[in-house]
Write an enzyme that holds these catalytic residues in place. Structure first.
Site, PDB file in Angstrom:
ATOM      1  N   TYR A  40      47.002  46.139  49.515  1.00  0.00           N
ATOM      2  CA  TYR A  40      46.724  47.573  49.535  1.00  0.00           C
ATOM      3  C   TYR A  40      47.780  48.258  50.394  1.00  0.00           C
ATOM      4  CZ  TYR A  40      43.902  51.740  48.946  1.00  0.00           C
ATOM      5  OH  TYR A  40      43.479  52.997  48.600  1.00  0.00           O
ATOM      6  N   LYS A  95      29.919  39.100  25.767  1.00  0.00           N
ATOM      7  CA  LYS A  95      31.173  39.087  24.993  1.00  0.00           C
ATOM      8  C   LYS A  95      32.346  38.809  25.923  1.00  0.00           C
ATOM      9  CE  LYS A  95      33.106  40.194  20.893  1.00  0.00           C
ATOM     10  NZ  LYS A  95      32.591  39.969  19.544  1.00  0.00           N
TER      11      LYS A  95
END
Length: 778
Positions: A40, A95
């Site tokens: 970051y 999925k």
């Protein structure tokens, strides 16, 4: 009660631990202050600046290139209909799981609260910067047609509505092969299609792309036949509206070559199939009940080729054969779309794969000696590890050839190697074992059925069709425990080895046991008395042929359960030492560890025996063992007795089985570092090989290693798998979880299958007629 329990199990599966089925895992180190400053601020600014200067660098510095969005509005979820976006989320997460385990594609599932097609398109379009591809899912027709078309036109990343194209691609591959077997031409055959929804129309259009003639289709929807007089048909359906207004399904099927069903169950009768042309093809793909059952279709015609959407019959048309690999190929060349050429490439790759020799691991999974191309095998099996390195490259090539690839592949061998490395060709081992167990379930006796974890495992074993459980223990206690936990035991045999009703069995087993042990310190009275012990009773059930496999534990000490097994069952021919092996399921593939539970300080000779026993068991998983024999020494760097023992054991192993890939003594770090091995020990048999089997010098090191791997979350542990017994007997560790018990029962059933086959082969080998046959051949 059974349905209520399955409901409860499904809810527990989704809610236990972290709710749901997916999580985000960092791919870079993020432990130190330096790591965090790179992940970051301030370090993250550098890739931001690079991407701002060149948008294509987003693929270089972020996960976009391997990230697919599974997007739905919940308007057509499975067979549940319009249940809303929140209720569709478990399906979308599921999925995502399939994308990951079959093609190593990362997924964010996105459920959108919008039914207006144009607004839905704009929402998805705004997400394009985040994703490498879009998988549309469970969106109702006709809106799904517009949504997919609009997104394909407006986005420069691959978009596919799997409900349409997945079924079309898989069934097209099956169709090509079925036509070949039946000796028919695609441009000549007459089609009857029952269903005109998204999947059915995608199938028709892909069949036409493969050469079928639009005029050769009769299509039916919920309102009847598609005919020119209907005013409710979309434009693209009109060219298939060849029927007359009064045509019925039974009349249409007379003389038809191909029936494709994507509608509802049980609408086709035996007489309808009998009326079809010679060598008919029937794809009854409604779920869970096909348009006609497999049994009825086969009864109707012996010249038929039949396919369904079900896994319990041959020729399953399953979308998982397509979407993971199609997206994998599209992402890897940064295709701007999934076009017709790419879909057709997937079709032909799947069709061709079914014609090539099937690997042993697939035969093992489906309990077949040799699966070969023909009426019962026109489409690859979902557990075939070749799907990824076959279909993805075919799709990638088609993207390059059709001009939609932005990052062409030049080294196809290296690409195939990368694909194989993504999942490991051997990493489907647990799914394969489960499939094999279901193909030929065996009777399995549980010595401690009055344990709630064992009862929960038994319920799963029954639901999954893995085996036929036999329960030992106090019947009243077992039934009360089951009742209070909502577990159904209807039809399951429960025996109490202490009860009067088991007197005759105790007598029978006691006499058998006495015949085995009468000169080994056991008298007749003791033999009868010992049969009251549940472990002895369970093992003698297996020995007497009243059960095929036994699971002991999980409340007794391990040595106390092995001793009766040795006395009741005995060792396999040529086995001098039992051994305990753990199967560790790691991210790199399965890792076999031995000995981890039985032998404290084996001699070199005994360690060699253990190594050969473990190697044989690894081969039973249809995996080639590549064995590292471990020590704190590397090829003689220490001359200590412990190091020399391992080196001597390796020498004995090679003497007995020269072809076995095994080396040592070596440290574990060397075994798993190809660079260290190649640079420092280029003579080793394990250079450039992936080690999958570890042999430990003593019980302490093996036991500590597997427990560490298991407890730190580095691997899922299955075991201990007891090696060397003549029949299938396995022992649970103290505190085994429900999942561990199910896994061990699955292993035990497959072990029983193998030992039954071996016993049959041995019986044939020893029979007089076999000996005479061999003599005649000589």
């Amino acid at each position: 009660m059974q349905n209520d329990l399955r409901k409860q199990q499904a809810l527990e599966y989704h809610s236990k631990g972290k709710p749901g089925k997916i999580e985000v895992v960092p791919t870079k180190e993020a432990k130190t202050q330096r790591d965090l400053s790179l992940a970051y601020s301030p370090g993250v600014a550098e890739p931001c600046k690079e991407i701002a200067a060149n948008k294509e660098d987003v693929y270089k510095y972020t996960a976009k290139g391997n990230l697919v969005a599974v997007i739905s509005n919940g308007t057509a979820v499975l067979g549940l209909g319009d249940i809303g976006p929140e209720a569709s989320k478990p399906v979308m997460e599921g999925k995502g799981v399939l994308f990951k385990i079959f093609a190593d594609i990362d997924v964010f599932d996105i459920e959108v609260n919008e039914k207006d097609p144009e607004k839905f398109v704009q929402i998805v379009k705004a997400l394009e910067p985040t994703f490498g591809g879009i998988n549309l899912e469970d969106i109702k027709a006709p809106e799904c047609f517009y949504i997919e078309k609009a997104l394909k036109e407006q986005l420069s990343i691959p978009v596919m509505h799997d409900d349409q194209h997945g079924t079309a691609i898989i069934s097209s591959a099956a169709l090509l092969n079925a036509l070949q077997v039946q000796k028919k031409k695609i441009d000549k055959v007459q089609f009857v299609i029952n269903g005109a929804g998204a999947a059915a129309m995608a199938c028709i259009q892909l069949y036409v792309a493969l050469g079928a003639k639009p005029e050769n289709f009769f299509v039916f929807d919920i309102k009847g036949p598609l005919h020119r007089g209907r005013t409710d048909l979309e434009e693209f359906k009109l060219k298939f509206a060849n029927a007359k207004e009064d045509l019925t399904l039974d009349k249409a099927l007379k003389g038809a070559d191909v029936f494709v069903g994507l509608s509802v169950g049980n609408v086709v009768t035996i007489d309808m199939v009998k009326s079809m042309a010679k060598n008919p093809i029937v794809f009854a793909m409604a779920n869970p009940d096909p348009e006609i059952s497999w049994e009825d279709a086969i009864e109707a015609r012996n010249d038929i080729i039949m396919a369904t959407g079900r896994s319990d019959f041959p020729n399953q048309v399953n979308n998982v054969l397509g979407f993971p690999y199609i997206f994998r190929g599209a992402l890897d060349v940064r295709a701007t779309q999934i076009n017709e050429a790419m879909k057709l490439a997937a079709v032909r790759a799947l069709a061709d794969l079914a014609k090539s020799p099937v690997p042993d691991i697939v035969n093992l999974a489906y309990n077949a000696k040799t699966i070969t191309f023909g009426p019962d095998y026109i489409i690859p099996k979902p557990l075939d590890p070749r799907l990824l390195p076959t279909v993805a490259p075919a799709v990638a090539r088609a993207a390059i050839d059709s001009g939609v690839a932005q990052q062409p592949i030049t080294d196809w061998e290296a690409y195939e190697s990368i694909l194989n490395g993504r999942l490991g060709l051997e990493n489907q081992v647990l799914r394969v074992i489960g499939a094999k167990a279901r193909r030929d379930p065996k009777r399995i006796v549980f010595a401690e059925a009055d344990n709630i974890k064992v009862l929960k495992a038994i319920q799963i074993i029954m639901d999954e069709g893995i085996g036929y459980p036999i329960l030992l223990g106090d019947e009243n206690k077992i039934r009360e425990l089951a009742r209070s936990n909502g577990i159904g035991l209807e039809g399951l045999p429960i025996f109490d080895s202490h009860s009067d009703s088991m007197e005759e069995k105790r007598k029978q087993y006691g006499e058998l046991f006495f015949n085995k042990r009468q000169r080994k310190g056991v008298n007749y009275y003791e033999s009868r008395k010992m049969m009251r012990d549940r472990n002895y009773f369970a093992y003698m059930m297996v020995e007497a042929g009243d059960a095929d496999a036994a699971i002991a534990g999980p409340s007794k000490n391990y040595p106390d359960t092995i001793r009766p097994a040795l006395q009741c069952i005995g060792t396999e021919e040529g086995v001098k030492k039992l051994a305990g092996m753990y199967l560790m399921l790691t991210k790199k593939g399965p890792l076999f560890l031995g000995d981890t539970t039985v032998n404290f300080n084996p001699t070199a000779e005994e360690l060699a025996d253990i190594t050969l026993t473990v190697a044989r068991e690894v081969r039973n998983f249809n995996i080639i063992p590549r064995i590292a024999m471990l020590s704190y020494s590397n090829f003689g760097t220490s001359n200590s007795p412990e190091a020399r023992l391992v080196a001597e054991a390796r020498r004995i192993v090679k003497e007995r089985m020269p072809s076995l890939i095994v080396d040592g003594e070596m440290q574990a770090s060397v075994a798993f570092s190809k660079d260290i091995m190649k640079e420092n020990y280029p003579f080793s048999e394990l250079v450039d090989k992936e080690v999958n089997t570890l042999i430990f010098p003593n019980l302490a090191s093996g036991n500590i290693a597997y427990n560490l791997l298991k407890e730190v979350g580095a691997a899922d542990a299955i075991g201990p798998i007891l090696l060397g017994l003549k029949k299938s007997v396995h022992v649970l560790q103290l505190g085994s979880s429900v999942r561990s018990i199910v896994n061990m029962a699955t292993i035990a059933i497959v072990d029983a299958q193998l030992k039954s086959q071996a016993a049959t082969a041995e019986m044939i080998r020893r029979s007089p007629w076999w000996k005479q046959l061999k003599k005649n051949k000589m």
